[in-house]
Design a protein around this motif. Structure first.
Motif, mmCIF file in Angstrom:
data_model
loop_
_atom_site.group_PDB
_atom_site.id
_atom_site.type_symbol
_atom_site.label_atom_id
_atom_site.label_comp_id
_atom_site.label_asym_id
_atom_site.label_seq_id
_atom_site.Cartn_x
_atom_site.Cartn_y
_atom_site.Cartn_z
ATOM 1 N N ASN A 7 40.535 33.731 8.487
ATOM 2 C CA ASN A 7 41.817 32.547 8.831
ATOM 3 C C ASN A 7 41.354 31.785 10.258
ATOM 4 N N LEU A 9 42.044 29.917 12.687
ATOM 5 C CA LEU A 9 42.492 29.967 13.455
ATOM 6 C C LEU A 9 42.282 30.323 14.432
ATOM 7 N N VAL A 10 42.071 31.523 13.776
ATOM 8 C CA VAL A 10 41.496 32.553 14.605
ATOM 9 C C VAL A 10 40.058 32.750 15.130
ATOM 10 N N LEU A 13 39.596 30.658 17.683
ATOM 11 C CA LEU A 13 40.501 31.462 19.333
ATOM 12 C C LEU A 13 39.479 32.036 19.529
ATOM 13 N N TYR A 14 38.397 32.543 18.305
ATOM 14 C CA TYR A 14 37.494 33.361 19.774
ATOM 15 C C TYR A 14 35.892 33.023 19.636
#
Lengths: 293, 445
Positions: A7, A9-10, A13-14
């Motif tokens: 994903n 987005l994830v 984010l990380y």
């Protein structure tokens, strides 16, 4: 977990926190340094835009080129010293007695901060009651030089602790890489009748070329921006004889209150580092990487 | 899918936690800060005030001064219960750097330490220091020794108040002098003779750590003064030029001393502290340094009394045919206190400065053994003889020449210091030495 990472987005984010930190602490200052390099600025009052004047001044500044010269010498010595470190690592990775102890001995300088190392070597180099000169006098040299006060010697006197400081780091890297080579390969070579030299130069070294390339880049770029030990031990002196680019930048910005010029030196240093890194990568690039199966 | 939600949830909680704790800290910090600032804005109310005070007397290297500062702060806080003083202590060189960086971001401490003249000027021009003339016009004004506050004035306004006053004698080891039947020299020829005698007997005549450069500058300044009077000062402030033959001759004298092996070996690679230790360990007979070193020769309990008793001083000798007289000194006010122009508690800062200067004046003599910039009543207290003698010399001084690197603007000062090291290292001729100085001064800023 693979699913999570797929994903976007994830994943983003990380990456975001580290990216933000990198941006704020590294990339924005780099841009700002370049910007300040275009200014006449004492660091306190108003800035005046002077275009590329700082850079043209830099090109004509003989003191800068002298310090650049010293920097390149340091880079050269660092790169050459890698050969020595590699040899030590080769010996240590073989099955010799006390290898463990030696590994620790080499690593100890890494545990000390640069300032502590500087203090230690100041004691060693002390002209009248330092360890080195006391020793030299004991074995018959009547008038050993004052190492850090002699313009022709000071630079080389400084290289010794600098190279000593990083020895453990590179030896450790080489050692780990060498230990990573599967024992079966060496076993096979030995059965085929290869002597230790052949094993070292025909099998071990080719297998760790990638690591060696990385250390060359690390050593050269590290020496280009080297600062701390020199700052503490000689402050660039006597009379500029041990000035390097980073200490010259510091002197211009913080001692002479010439922030604009100091920034220009800093930005120039960055460019040199980038170019050198690129050249090194170019020069050492190889298409066929050797892998142990 | 379930796994994914869990991971998402976890990461969001983590991020939120980080943000929240971050905010929380910032919130509470900001809260107390703004509270104190609001209180400080009008110091008449009983709101809490926090004063930030940055100084350069760490407990390690300036033990006596550090103790004194802490005593003063404690007393002040007892007298003014609404005030909390937050100290930040740095070593000399780091202090200068930090001051510079804080200025660039306009975040100077409310009260801090500065040097005079050329050092102070960029800060004043950048309107970072508040004028303190109001304090001087009050009762504090008459407490200063005449001429000390002027070094902190720019365009008729005073931006810092001095707390030290220094002269630089040549300290010497009486025991070593006695051993070779030497007397403290009064003329330069006698001085050269002392150097020669000591050298002939294998003693190191002079302790010097010239890595710090300003240490060598003291020697050059004295020689320039003894040969040419105020030629150096004039050349620096622009009313004269460096082509004055006296300044070239002084440079030549420095190299003559170097050739005579007057200084300890490797001086250009030794810091002042290392140079000083040659004198403190009785490996060198003489040491030229400011009176801020007095505690080490008088009150500092860590130094053996036996050594302290051996230390004497003499004035820099006069040179035959030279213009300088023996009572003119290299020295001047040392550090002073400033209040930041954009401090939110400026009134409180000024009150503290006034208090600090007064208290320092009273106790620095007895407790730290340093000479304050305010008048000292020597009759009232028991003082070491060395201290009294130097104080008397100070009172008879015909002129005080401020340290050259403080007189000059930062860029020129840097050029001067570099040239000094080159001169002592014989990397430059006396002629080029003065030429390069003139070029640096001409450049301005």
């Amino acid at each position: 977990m693979d699913k999570v990472m797929s994903n976007r987005l994830v994943a983003a984010l990380y990456v975001l926190p580290a990216l933000l930190l990198l941006l704020v602490l590294v990339y924005i200052p780099i841009v700002l340094t370049g910007y300040y390099g275009l200014m006449q600025w004492d660091g306190i009052g108003a800035m005046t835009f002077i275009g590329l004047d700082n850079y043209t001044r830099l090109i004509q500044d003989s003191t800068f080129w002298q310090s650049a010269n010293h920097t390149f010498l340091l880079a050269l010595f660092s790169a050459l010293s890698l050969i020595g470190y590699l040899m030590i690592a080769l010996v240590l990775s073989g099955k010799i007695k006390g290898a463990n102890l030696f590994r620790k001995i080499y690593l100890i300088p890494m545990l000390l901060s640069s300032v502590a190392i500087a203090q230690l070597w100041l004691k060693i180099y002390h002209p009248s009651n330092g360890v080195l000169n006391s020793f030299l006098e004991a074995i018959g040299f009547s008038n050993p030089p004052a190492w850090l006060a002699e313009p022709s010697l000071v630079l080389y006197a400084l290289f010794v602790p600098i190279l000593w400081q990083y020895a453990g780091f590179y030896i450790l890297i080489y050692y780990a890489a060498l230990k990573n080579i599967p024992e079966s390969l060496i076993e096979a070579a030995r059965i085929d009748g290869a002597n230790p030299w052949q094993i070292a130069f025909r099998i071990k070294l080719p297998l760790i070329t990638e690591v060696i390339k990385v250390t060359v880049v690390l050593a050269v770029v590290g020496s280009l921006k080297y600062f701390d030990l020199i700052y503490v031990m000689t402050d660039g002196g006597p009379n500029g004889a041990s000035e390097v680019m980073a200490s010259y930048m510091y002197r211009q910005a913080f001692r002479s209150f010439d922030f604009g010029y100091g920034s220009a030196v800093g930005f120039f240093l960055l460019l040199i580092c980038l170019v050198v890194t690129w050249l090194l990568r170019k020069a050492t690039a190889s298409k066929d990487t050797i892998q142990y199966s | 899918m379930k796994k994914k939600t869990l991971a998402m949830l976890l990461s969001w909680t983590l991020i939120l936690a980080v943000i929240l704790t971050g905010c929380n800290n910032a919130g509470s910090g900001g809260g107390s800060d703004s509270g104190s600032n609001a209180g400080g804005g009008d110091s008449g109310t009983d709101g809490k005030v926090t004063l930030k005070f940055m100084h350069l007397w760490p407990a390690g290297s300036s033990a006596q001064q550090n103790k004194l500062v802490n005593d003063i702060i404690q007393q002040y806080q007892t007298d003014n219960p609404n005030v909390t003083i937050k100290q930040e202590v740095l070593e000399n060189e780091q202090y200068k750097n930090k001051l510079k960086i804080l200025s660039a971001s306009n975040e100077l401490p409310d009260v801090g330490v500065t040097w005079a003249a050329g050092f102070l000027e960029p800060y004043v021009k950048g309107s970072l220091f508040a004028p303190l003339d109001e304090l001087l016009n009050g009762s504090l004004g008459e407490k200063f020794i005449a001429g000390t506050t002027e070094a902190y004035a720019v365009d008729g306004k005073t931006y810092a108040l001095p707390i030290e006053l220094n002269i630089s004698p040549i300290y010497y080891n009486k025991a070593i002098f006695d051993k070779y039947n030497l007397q403290p020299p009064a003329t330069y020829d006698e001085f050269l003779n002392v150097v020669k005698t000591l050298n002939d007997h294998g003693e190191v005549p002079i302790a010097l750590g010239n890595k710090d450069r300003w240490t060598g500058s003291l020697w050059y300044m004295y020689l320039a003064n003894r040969v040419g009077g105020d030629a150096l000062e004039k050349a620096i402030n622009g009313s004269g030029k460096f082509d004055d033959p006296a300044l070239t001759q002084a440079a030549a004298e420095v190299q003559k001393l170097v050739d005579m092996n007057a200084f300890n070996k490797g001086f250009n690679g030794l810091s002042n502290d290392e140079g000083k230790s040659e004198f403190m360990n009785e490996k060198a007979a003489m040491y030229l340094m400011g009176t801020w070193e007095l505690p080490n020769f008088t009150t500092n309990p860590d130094i053996p009394q036996e050594f302290k008793d051996k230390v004497g001083f003499f004035k820099f000798p006069t040179i035959d045919g030279g213009k300088g007289d023996i009572n003119s000194w290299v020295g001047g006010p040392g550090v002073g206190l400033f209040a930041a122009q954009n401090s939110k508690v400026k009134d409180e800062a000024q009150k503290f400065i006034q208090y600090f200067v007064e208290k320092w004046g009273e106790s620095s003599v007895t407790e730290a053994g340093v000479i304050p910039a305010t008048k000292v009543d020597t009759a009232a207290v028991q003082l070491p003889q060395l201290y009294i003698d130097l104080l008397n010399e100070l009172n008879q001084a015909s002129s005080l020449t401020l340290f050259a690197d403080v007189q000059m603007k930062p860029a020129a000062a840097q050029a001067h210091l570099d040239m000094i090291q080159a001169l002592f290292g014989k990397a430059v001729t006396p002629e080029d030495f003065v030429k390069n100085h003139q070029a640096a001064i001409d450049k301005g800023n």
